[in-house]
Design an enzyme around this catalytic site. Structure first.
Site, PDB file in Angstrom:
ATOM      1  N   ASP A 219      82.779  38.348  37.346  1.00 43.65           N
ATOM      2  CA  ASP A 219      83.272  37.118  37.124  1.00 43.65           C
ATOM      3  C   ASP A 219      83.717  36.597  38.230  1.00 43.65           C
ATOM      4  OD1 ASP A 219      83.870  34.952  35.232  1.00 43.65           O
ATOM      5  OD2 ASP A 219      85.600  35.811  34.503  1.00 43.65           O
TER       6      ASP A 219
ATOM      7  N   ASP B 126      78.825  36.418  33.354  1.00 42.55           N
ATOM      8  CA  ASP B 126      79.577  35.471  32.686  1.00 42.55           C
ATOM      9  C   ASP B 126      78.925  34.189  32.751  1.00 42.55           C
ATOM     10  OD1 ASP B 126      81.531  34.106  30.825  1.00 42.55           O
ATOM     11  OD2 ASP B 126      82.889  34.199  32.610  1.00 42.55           O
TER      12      ASP B 126
ATOM     13  N   CYS C 158      86.648   6.699  50.156  1.00 38.39           N
ATOM     14  CA  CYS C 158      86.431   7.003  48.620  1.00 38.39           C
ATOM     15  C   CYS C 158      87.063   6.176  48.117  1.00 38.39           C
ATOM     16  CB  CYS C 158      87.142   8.435  48.592  1.00 38.39           C
ATOM     17  SG  CYS C 158      86.674   9.692  49.288  1.00 38.39           S
TER      18      CYS C 158
END
Length: 298
Positions: free
Chosen positions: A137, A197, A56
Site C-alpha cells: 500500500d 490495494d 497558472c
C-alpha cells in the site's frame, strides 16, 4: 513501462497560452489526453511554486468563473487584467478569450495504449503461490509517497518500506503510473502472490494497477479495491461491458484478478484470507503506510 513527469508537462503547456488569452482545466486535461484529468490539473497547478514563470493564473473554470489561485483571487484578477482580459461579474467571456489549440503529444493517450497492450499480455489461468503472499500500500503527503510491503510466510510477517517523490497525480484509470515505482522497488525480490490495494482486471481498459504490476513484474497478483469505480453488480459479480471482471465480497472488498490467477481463484483466495472481510494483511499494510507518512519511521 512509460514514466512521465506530468507536472512538468502540464506546466509546459501553459507557456503556449498567448498573452491576453486564458484556458480551462478541462482544456488542459484534453491536451494531456483525457478529460478525466481535469481535477488533477487543478491540483498540479495548485502545487506550482514558480508563479512568475509558470502562468497558472491563466487557467479558469469551464463556465468562465475564475477558480482558485495559489497567490489569492485578488492577485489572479490583477494579473488577468494586466493581460488586457475583461472580467465582468467574476467571469471571463470564453468565446472571446479562450485558447485550447495546444501543441501536445497527449501523454495520457500514450498511456492508454500501453495499458491496452499490457492487458493483452495478462494471464488468467492459475499459476500462483498461496503459501507466500505480500500486500503493498502507498500513502501520500503532497508529492511524497510512503509505501510499505507486508509479506507473510511460515506464520511470520516481514516489512519493507520505500519513500519517494512522485510526479504523477491521482487520475482515475491511471493509478499504475503513480504507484508502480513503489511496488517495483518493494517487490522486486518477492516470489509469491502480490495483493494490491487497487483493481486488476476490473478497469476500463482491463489494466488496473494489479494487472499492470503482475504483467510487468511477471508475478501472480490480485487486486482488492475498497470502492467500486466502474461496473455494475449482479449476484455479487461486477460486470463491465457485459463481462464479469470482478466480485464484491462486501462493499469495502472488491476483488479482481491481476495476473496468473483466475477470477474464481482470486475470490476464493481473498475469502480465505479475510473470511468475507477486508484482508488483515492489507489492513496492516495500510496502517503501516499511514504511520510511515506521519512519523517517517515504523
Amino acid at each position: 513501462m512509460q514514466s512521465i513527469d506530468l507536472y512538468s508537462y502540464l506546466y509546459s503547456l501553459l507557456g503556449q497560452i498567448p498573452e491576453g488569452m486564458v484556458t480551462t482545466y478541462g482544456d488542459l486535461a484534453v491536451a494531456l489526453g483525457d478529460v478525466k484529468a481535469a481535477r488533477a490539473c487543478g491540483y498540479m497547478l495548485s502545487r506550482n511554486n514558480d508563479t512568475e514563470n509558470i502562468p497558472c493564473y491563466k487557467v479558469i473554470m469551464s463556465d468562465g468563473s475564475l477558480g482558485g489561485y495559489s497567490l489569492g483571487i485578488d492577485e489572479k484578477i490583477r494579473r488577468l487584467r494586466n493581460d488586457g482580459i475583461e472580467i465582468n461579474n467574476g467571469r471571463i467571456d470564453l468565446k472571446r478569450y479562450r485558447f485550447n489549440n495546444f501543441d501536445s503529444s497527449y501523454p495520457l493517450k500514450r498511456l492508454q495504449e500501453e495499458q491496452e497492450k499490457i492487458a493483452g499480455l495478462a494471464v488468467y489461468s492459475d499459476d500462483y503461490n498461496e503459501d507466500k503472499i505480500c500486500a503493498i500500500d502507498v500513502s501520500y503527503k503532497d508529492e511524497i509517497g510512503y509505501s510499505v510491503m507486508v509479506s507473510f510466510e511460515n506464520n511470520e510477517y516481514d516489512f519493507k518500506t520505500f519513500i519517494k517523490e512522485t510526479r504523477f497525480p491521482y487520475i482515475p484509470g491511471y493509478l499504475a503510473y503513480r504507484e508502480f515505482p513503489y511496488i517495483k522497488e518493494l517487490g522486486k525480490n518477492f516470489d509469491g502472490t502480490m495483493i494490491i490495494d487497487a483493481n486488476g482486471l476490473l478497469h476500463p481498459r482491463r489494466c488496473g494497477l494489479a494487472t499492470y504490476v503482475g504483467v510487468i513484474m511477471n508475478k501472480p497478483s490480485i487486486g482488492v479495491a475498497k470502492s467500486l469505480l466502474t461496473g455494475s453488480i449482479k449476484n455479487g459479480y461486477v460486470y463491465y461491458n457485459n463481462m464479469p471482471l470482478g466480485y464484491m465480497i462486501n462493499s469495502r472488498t472488491i476483488v479482481s484478478p491481476g495476473n496468473r490467477i483466475s477470477l474464481e481463484s482470486s475470490i476464493n483466495f481473498i475469502r480465505n484470507l479475510g473470511k468475507d472481510h477486508y484482508p488483515e494483511i492489507l489492513k496492516i499494510a495500510h496502517d503501516r503506510t499511514v504511520a510511515l507518512r506521519r512519523n517517517n519511521i515504523i
